[in-house]
Design an enzyme around this catalytic site. Structure first.
Site, PDB file in Angstrom:
ATOM      1  N   CYS A  60       0.839  -1.203   0.000  1.00  0.00           N
ATOM      2  CA  CYS A  60       0.000   0.000   0.000  1.00  0.00           C
ATOM      3  C   CYS A  60       0.874   1.254   0.000  1.00  0.00           C
ATOM      4  CB  CYS A  60      -0.925   0.006   1.214  1.00  0.00           C
ATOM      5  SG  CYS A  60      -2.083  -1.383   1.260  1.00  0.00           S
ATOM      6  N   ALA A  61       1.884   1.271   0.838  1.00  0.00           N
ATOM      7  CA  ALA A  61       2.798   2.411   0.893  1.00  0.00           C
ATOM      8  C   ALA A  61       3.496   2.607  -0.447  1.00  0.00           C
ATOM      9  CB  ALA A  61       3.816   2.209   2.014  1.00  0.00           C
TER      10      ALA A  61
END
Length: 165
Positions: A60-61
Site C-alpha cells: 500500500c505504501a
C-alpha cells in the site's frame, strides 16, 4: 459478491465494482485535516482513485509513493489515495515520506463508500477494510480504467492506469 485473494486465500468483496464507461456517483470522505471532501470537489479534473487496505503495509505504501511520483507530471489530474486508515496515520505517512502530489482520504466515517464502489472486504482477516483497486475517472466521473487487483498483496498495474490519461 466478488472474490479476491489475500496470500492466495479467497476473501469476499461486496458491492458493484465500476467498469469502464460507467459513472461513479459522488461520495464524501475525510481528509487529513478531518474535513469532509466530496468527489465533486474535484469536478473538472481527471481523478485516479488509488484504493487500498492500509497505508501501514508495504504494498500500500509503495502504491502511494509510485502514484505520488507519477502525479507530478500529469496535467489536470489529481490522485486520491483512499483507505480506512485514520486521517492522522495518512498525514503522518505522507509527511514523513515528503509526499505532496497525492491527496489522502479516509473512509473511516463513510462506511458506505467501500460497498458503493465494490471494494468492501466482508470476509477474512481484513474484513472491514477496502480491497486494492485503481479507478481512473475523467472530468465528469466516467470510468476510463478500473482494476480490482486479484491478489491484495500485489501492486496494481500502474502503466495501464496512467495510459488512459
Amino acid at each position: 459478491m466478488t472474490t479476491v485473494n489475500l496470500g492466495g486465500n479467497p476473501i469476499e468483496v461486496k458491492g458493484q465494482f465500476p467498469s469502464v464507461t460507467t459513472h461513479v456517483a459522488d461520495f464524501s470522505l475525510t481528509a487529513t485535516d478531518l474535513s469532509e471532501v466530496a468527489l465533486s470537489h474535484y469536478n473538472g479534473k481527471r481523478k485516479i482513485l488509488n484504493i487500498f487496505p492500509s497505508i501501514d503495509t508495504g504494498v500500500c505504501a509503495t502504491s502511494v509513493r509510485k502514484f505520488n511520483q507519477q502525479a507530478s507530471g500529469l496535467d489536470n489530474t489529481v490522485v486520491l489515495c483512499i483507505s480506512a486508515d485514520l486521517p492522522f496515520a495518512q498525514a503522518r505517512f505522507c509527511g514523513a515520506e515528503g509526499l505532496e502530489n497525492v491527496v489522502s482520504l479516509s473512509s473511516f466515517r463513510n462506511r458506505t463508500f467501500a460497498e458503493a464502489v465494490g471494494v468492501a472486504i466482508v470476509s477474512g482477516p481484513l474484513s472491514g477494510l477496502t480491497a486494492r483497486a485503481v479507478i481512473v475517472l475523467d472530468e465528469a466521473n466516467t470510468v476510463l480504467h478500473s482494476e480490482l487487483v486479484a491478489e491484495i498483496k500485489q501492486e496494481p498495474n500502474y502503466e495501464a492506469a496512467l495510459a488512459v490519461l
